[in-house]
Scaffold this active site. Structure first.
Site, short mmCIF file in Angstrom:
data_model
loop_
_atom_site.label_atom_id
_atom_site.label_comp_id
_atom_site.label_asym_id
_atom_site.label_seq_id
_atom_site.Cartn_x
_atom_site.Cartn_y
_atom_site.Cartn_z
N SER A 1 6.02 -101.95 7.82
CA SER A 1 5.96 -100.89 7.21
C SER A 1 5.16 -101.06 5.87
CB SER A 1 7.19 -100.05 6.99
OG SER A 1 8.06 -100.49 6.01
N ASP A 2 4.74 -99.99 5.20
CA ASP A 2 4.59 -100.20 3.76
C ASP A 2 5.72 -99.96 3.07
OD1 ASP A 2 3.12 -100.54 1.48
OD2 ASP A 2 1.57 -99.17 1.51
#
Ligand code: BGC
Length: 725
Positions: free
Chosen positions: A255-256
Site C-alpha cells: 500500500s502507500d
C-alpha cells in the site's frame, strides 16, 4: 529446495497472528530502536520496516527478527531511494531528459549499492506515473509525459536497482509506483481524484508498469488516488485482474503510506475493519504505516469475512520476496563489503547524468558556448547559483549536500582566469523582495556576460508540493527584465522540478538552458555545457506550455473532430467588435494563445546542427510476422562533435478507437563527429503498433500508418506504410 516449497513449509508453521504480522510495515526508529518495535519484531508482529538507514540499527533489527522471533523470519527494509542515496543524481524527470536508459540504470545501480550498504533491501522507486500536468509536484519523480519513454526508463531503473539477481551484492527490490493513474490527479493537485477512461488507462498509464513487471520488478505500490470510484488500494480490477491476472505479476504489492486506512476517508468503507477487508481482497500484501490488518485481519478470518487462503497468498508473496533477496541466508549487512559512498566513480556517474540531462532551449546568435578567451568578467546572478542543497531536488532523504557542487564554485574552479562576480538578486526564488536588484544590475553592467540562475527551489516540487501557477515564482520575472535591460548577453539557467510556463521569459534572454534539479554534480555539469567542454544533448521529456491555461498539453494528444490548422486559428485581437458567433468552420484552439507548446516534447538544441535525410523503409507493406527496417542518414552539419537523440514517431490514422496524433516508438543517442554522416536504422514489428482497441484487447490493427523520424516530436521527415492483415 525450491523457494515455493520453502515458502509453503514456513507458512504451514505460522500462526494466524504471525501471518498477519508479516503483512505489517512499521516505521523504523533512527539510531535508537524503540522498545515497542523491538518487542513487535520479537513477537512476529512486523514483516518489514521503512525509513531505517543506520546500518547498526538495521542489523540489530534483523538480529532480533532472525534470532529472537519464533520463526526467525528476516525483515524487509524499505526506503525511498529515488534518485540517489548519498550521491544524488538528477531528479528522474531530468534523467529522462538524457533519453539515455544507461544513465538511469547506472544511477539506480549506484543508489542501490549505497543504500544496500546501509541495510536497505527495498526501494520505493521507480515512479512510473505519466506526468501530463506540471502543476502536480510529483512530475519531478517520474519520467515525463510519454508512455514509451517512461517504459524504457522505468525498466532501466528496475535493472539498475535489482542487478542481475536479487540476492547479489547491492541488489535491492524495486517498486513500480503508484499503481495506477496517480499522475492524472485532477487539477494537478496531489492525492486528488482521477478520471481515466479504460482506453486511456490501458494505452497511456499502464504500459510503463507492464514494462517494469516484464523487467522483473519485485514489487508494486498502490496509488493514493480514487480511480473510477474505487481507490487504487482497494481496486480489484487493477490489482487482481490486470496486475496478477493479465500480467502474471508474482511479486509483492505494498500500500502507500496509510492508504489502507484512508479507504474510509475516501468514503469507500465505514471503518478500519472494512478497509482491511477491501485491501486484502484486492490483494495488497504489505500495509505501510497504518495498522488495519494488524487490528482486524485475524478476526475477519475468524468471522469468515476473509478466507485464510487469501491471507496465506499475501504472506506467501512476502516470504517469496524475502527468499529471493537471500535474506534467509544472510540478513545482516557488512558495510565494508561495498565500494563506498560518494566515491569518485559515483560522482562521475552523477556528473555524466547531469550533463546529459541539460536541455538547451534557446541559443540566439550562438551565444553559447561562452568563449572563455573573450571574457574577463562574468556576472552570476540568482538565488540558486550557490546552493548545494537546492540543486539536489525533491525527495532526497539521505542525500549528502556536502557532496554537492553548485554552479558558482564550479565556474570559479574551471575558469580561474575569469572573474565571476556573484549577486543573489533575490533571497529565494519565491521572494518579492527587490532590494537586491540594483546590485544585480550594477554587476551585470560591469560584466561582459551574465549567467542568471533561477527557477524553483527543491521544496517547490515533489509530493504534496503542487503549484497552481507554474510561471517563475516570486519577483524572478522582474529580475530577468531588469538584468536584460542592461543589454548584456544573458544566459538563463533554469532549475526546476517540473515544466514551467516561460512564454514571458524567453524573449528577454539570449540563451536558455533547462537544468531540472541536476543533482550533486549540477554545478560542474552546467559549467561544462556553458563553456563548451561538453555539448548539450538533452531533450525535453515533457512539452513546455506557453501559459498555464494550456495544461494539459502533450504531444500525443488525440486529433479531435476539428483539429486546428494554421488558417483556422483566430487571435482574440483580430475579432471585430460585436462579431457574430458561428459554429461552422471552427477548430480546436484557445483564442488567446497559439495551440502549440512553447517547446515541444523531444526538443533540445545542440552546438551543432543535425540534418535528417534519405528516409527509407525496407517495405511499404508489413506482415505481422515481419520486421520493418526504417533507415535514414543523420548528418552532423556543424563544426563540433555532438550527440543527437534520434526519435521515431508513428500515427495510426484510422483505428477501432481514436489514436494519438503521434506516438514515440523508438529513440537512440547517436554521437557524431563534426561533419560525420551515418546511416541509422530502427526496426519495428507489428507489436510496436499494438494498442488496446474497441474490443479491449491489445493488438495492432491492419491499415495505413504514418511514420516520422527527427530530433523532436515535430519531426517532418515522413513516410507511410501499411500493416497487412
Ligand atoms: C509516497 C510514496 C512513498 C511513501 C514512503 C508516500 O507518501 O506517496 O511514494 O514511497 O510515502 O515514504
Amino acid at each position: 529446495m525450491s523457494i515455493a516449497k520453502r515458502v509453503q513449509e514456513l507458512l504451514a508453521q505460522m500462526t494466524l497472528e504471525e501471518k498477519v504480522g508479516q503483512l505489517q510495515m512499521l516505521q523504523g526508529g533512527g539510531w535508537h530502536v524503540p522498545d515497542h518495535l523491538r518487542e513487535a519484531i520479537r513477537a512476529g508482529r512486523v514483516g518489514s520496516v521503512l525509513n531505517e538507514v543506520h546500518v547498526e540499527t538495521v542489523n540489530e533489527l534483523q538480529r532480533i527478527a532472525v534470532q529472537e522471533s519464533r520463526l526467525g523470519i528476516p525483515l524487509l527494509v524499505g526506503r525511498d531511494v529515488i534518485h540517489g542515496f548519498k550521491t544524488v543524481f538528477p531528479i528522474p524527470l531530468g534523467q529522462a531528459a538524457s533519453w539515455n536508459p544507461a544513465v538511469v540504470e547506472r544511477g539506480a545501480r549506484i543508489a542501490a549499492l549505497e543504500a544496500a550498504s546501509h541495510g536497505v533491501n527495498w526501494t520505493f522507486a521507480p515512479m512510473l506515473d505519466i506526468g501530463r500536468d506540471p502543476r502536480w509536484g510529483r512530475v519531478a519523480e517520474g519520467y515525463g509525459e510519454d508512455p514509451y519513454l517512461t517504459s524504457v526508463m522505468g525498466a532501466a531503473a528496475v535493472r539498475g536497482f535489482q542487478g542481475d539477481k536479487l540476492d547479489g551484492l547491492g541488489s535491492i527490490a524495486a517498486c513500480a509506483k503508484h499503481f495506477a493513474g496517480y499522475g492524472a490527479s485532477e487539477s494537478g493537485k496531489d492525492y486528488n481524484s482521477t478520471n481515466i477512461p479504460e482506453n486511456e488507462l490501458r494505452n497511456v498509464h499502464l504500459p510503463p508498469f507492464a514494462a517494469a513487471v516484464d523487467a522483473g520488478c519485485a514489487t508494486v505500490m498502490t496509488s493514493f488516488s480514487d480511480i473510477d470510484g474505487i481507490p487504487a488500494t482497494a481496486n480489484q480490477f487493477l490489482l487482481r485482474q490486470v496486475l496478477r491476472g493479465e500480467w502474471d505479476f508474482d511479486g509483492v504489492v505494498v500500500s502507500d503510506w496509510d492508504s489502507i486506512r484512508q479507504l474510509s476517508v475516501h468514503g469507500l468503507t465505514a471503518d478500519n475493519r472494512e478497509s482491511a477487508r477491501e485491501a486484502a481482497l484486492a490483494g495488497v500484501d504489505v500495509e505501510m504505516a497504518s495498522t488495519t490488518y494488524a487490528e482486524h485481519l485475524a478476526s475477519l478470518v475468524n468471522d469468515g469475512k476473509v478466507a485464510i487462503e487469501t491471507v496465506d497468498a499475501l504472506v506467501a508473496n512476502i516470504l517469496t520476496l524475502k527468499f529471493r533477496l537471500g535474506l534467509f541466508e544472510s540478513a545482516e549487512t557488512d558495510a565494508a563489503a561495498f565500494p563506498g559512498i560518494g566515491i569518485p566513480a559515483h560522482l562521475n556517474a552523477a556528473r555524466t547524468a547531469a550533463t546529459e540531462s541539460l536541455v538547451l532551449l534557446k541559443n540566439a546568435h550562438g551565444m553559447l558556448p561562452l568563449q572563455a578567451a573573450h571574457l574577463k568578467h562574468v556576472a552570476v546572478i540568482g538565488p540558486l547559483a550557490d546552493e548545494p542543497f537546492e540543486q539536489l531536488g525533491t525527495w532526497i532523504f539521505d542525500g549528502d549536500a556536502n557532496l554537492s557542487v553548485p554552479l558558482l564554485p564550479a565556474l570559479r574552479a574551471r575558469h580561474p582566469e575569469i572573474e565571476f562576480g556573484y549577486v543573489r538578486g533575490l533571497p529565494t526564488t519565491r521572494s518579492q523582495d527587490r532590494s537586491g536588484f540594483d546590485e544585480a544590475v550594477a554587476l551585470a553592467e560591469r560584466s561582459d556576460a551574465v549567467i542568471l540562475m533561477l527557477g524553483e527551489e527543491a521544496i517547490l516540487s515533489g509530493e504534496a508540493h503542487c503549484r497552481a501557477d507554474i510561471t517563475l515564482p516570486g519577483a524572478q520575472q522582474a529580475l530577468i527584465e531588469a538584468v536584460a535591460a542592461t543589454g548584456k548577453p544573458v544566459v538563463l539557467v533554469l532549475m526546476a522540478g517540473r515544466a514551467l510556463a516561460l512564454q514571458s521569459v524567453v524573449p528577454h534572454v539570449h540563451a536558455m538552458l533547462y537544468a531540472w534539479h541536476p543533482g550533486c554534480m549540477g554545478g560542474p555539469a552546467i559549467t561544462d555545457v556553458l563553456f563548451g567542454h561538453a555539448t548539450p544533448s538533452g531533450k525535453l521529456p515533457v512539452s513546455l506550455p506557453r501559459v498555464i491555461g494550456q495544461i494539459p498539453i502533450y504531444y500525443g494528444h488525440k486529433r479531435t473532430g476539428k483539429p486546428a490548422t494554421p488558417d483556422t486559428i483566430v487571435r482574440m485581437e483580430d475579432i471585430p467588435a460585436r462579431a457574430e458567433q458561428l459554429s461552422i468552420g471552427n477548430t480546436s484552439f484557445h483564442l488567446d494563445v497559439h495551440p502549440s507548446p512553447l517547446f515541444p516534447f523531444g526538443f533540445g538544441l545542440s552546438y551543432t546542427t543535425f540534418q535528417y535525410e534519405q528516409l527509407a523503409l525496407s517495405a511499404r507493406e508489413l506482415r505481422r510476422d515481419e520486421t520493418l527496417t526504417v533507415s535514414f542518414d543523420l548528418i552532423n552539419a556543424g563544426a563540433r562533435d555532438a550527440t543527437e537523440v534520434v526519435q521515431l514517431y508513428i500515427h495510426d490514422p484510422v483505428a477501432s478507437t481514436t489514436r494519438p496524433v503521434r506516438e514515440l516508438k523508438a529513440f537512440r543517442r547517436v554521437a557524431l563527429a563534426a561533419g560525420e554522416q551515418r546511416r541509422i536504422s530502427f526496426t519495428l514489428t507489428a507489436d510496436d503498433l499494438a494498442f488496446y482497441g474497441r474490443d479491449r484487447r491489445r493488438k495492432a490493427e491492419a491499415g495505413q500508418f504514418h511514420l516520422w523520424v527527427g530530433g523532436n516530436s515535430d519531426a517532418t521527415l515522413h513516410h507511410d506504410f501499411f500493416l497487412l492483415d
